[in-house]
Write a protein that holds these residues in place. Structure first.
Motif, mmCIF file in Angstrom:
data_model
loop_
_atom_site.group_PDB
_atom_site.id
_atom_site.type_symbol
_atom_site.label_atom_id
_atom_site.label_comp_id
_atom_site.label_asym_id
_atom_site.label_seq_id
_atom_site.Cartn_x
_atom_site.Cartn_y
_atom_site.Cartn_z
ATOM 1 N N LEU A 17 57.937 63.254 -30.202
ATOM 2 C CA LEU A 17 56.820 63.808 -29.410
ATOM 3 C C LEU A 17 57.274 63.421 -28.070
ATOM 4 C CD1 LEU A 17 53.591 63.220 -31.574
ATOM 5 C CD2 LEU A 17 55.040 65.369 -31.260
ATOM 6 N N LYS A 18 57.173 64.142 -27.054
ATOM 7 C CA LYS A 18 57.199 63.750 -25.699
ATOM 8 C C LYS A 18 55.826 63.821 -25.218
ATOM 9 C CE LYS A 18 61.859 65.281 -25.052
ATOM 10 N NZ LYS A 18 62.521 63.990 -25.600
ATOM 11 N N LEU A 19 54.898 62.766 -25.383
ATOM 12 C CA LEU A 19 53.760 62.525 -24.871
ATOM 13 C C LEU A 19 53.607 62.054 -23.609
ATOM 14 C CD1 LEU A 19 51.905 61.335 -28.009
ATOM 15 C CD2 LEU A 19 52.019 63.837 -27.102
ATOM 16 N N LYS A 20 52.910 62.346 -22.631
ATOM 17 C CA LYS A 20 52.516 61.956 -21.255
ATOM 18 C C LYS A 20 51.161 61.272 -21.118
ATOM 19 C CE LYS A 20 53.366 64.107 -17.717
ATOM 20 N NZ LYS A 20 53.652 65.368 -16.352
ATOM 21 N N LYS A 21 51.177 60.353 -20.423
ATOM 22 C CA LYS A 21 49.707 59.698 -20.070
ATOM 23 C C LYS A 21 49.180 60.338 -19.082
ATOM 24 C CE LYS A 21 49.209 56.188 -17.422
ATOM 25 N NZ LYS A 21 49.194 55.006 -16.700
#
Length: 148
Positions: A17-21
């Motif tokens: 997963l490429k999660l961004k804050k």
């Protein structure tokens, strides 16, 4: 031991997963964190969880020799029971003592003027002394024959 932890991941693969804050989440300031910790310390030492489960009255009452009812803030002779006001008063004294130690720690800053340092040391010792004496009085009220 590490092989035991790797065993489930040989069968199941973790998703990539490429999660961004989110941009609206900011790091809280030191003051906000300290305030949050002090409030949670106050609530935990006040026995809020006990108060929610047991639902004690805020203050108790006792009858004197003439039959009059008098309010009582401390549940005497019961070390494992409390009224709500008793828990709040004790928690305030615990928090005051903790603030005294925090203030005493702040006197070690290198660029602090001498007058501020002396005033902070005096205030911190007053906070600690008041908290200690009041807590000792609370224990004497709660358990009159304790340590006598």
């Amino acid at each position: 031991m590490e092989n035991l932890y790797r065993l489930p991941f040989t069968i199941v693969q973790c998703p990539n997963l490429k999660l961004k804050k989110p941009s609206w989440i900011r790091k809280p300031s030191n003051t906000v964190v300290l305030f949050g910790l002090l409030v949670s310390y106050f609530l935990v030492t006040a026995g809020v969880i006990y108060d929610i489960i047991v639902e004690p009255p805020s203050v108790g009452s006792t009858t004197d020799e003439y039959g009059h009812h008098k309010p009582v803030a401390f549940m005497a002779w019961r070390i494992n029971g409390q009224y709500i006001m008793e828990g709040l008063a004790a928690s305030f004294m615990f928090t005051l003592g903790g603030l005294g130690f925090i203030l005493l720690d702040q006197t070690n800053k290198p660029n602090m003027p001498r007058l501020n340092r002396v005033l902070m040391i005096i205030c911190s010792f007053i906070f600690i002394l008041v908290a200690y004496c009041a807590t000792k009085i609370f224990i004497r009220i709660k358990m009159p024959s304790y340590l006598t």
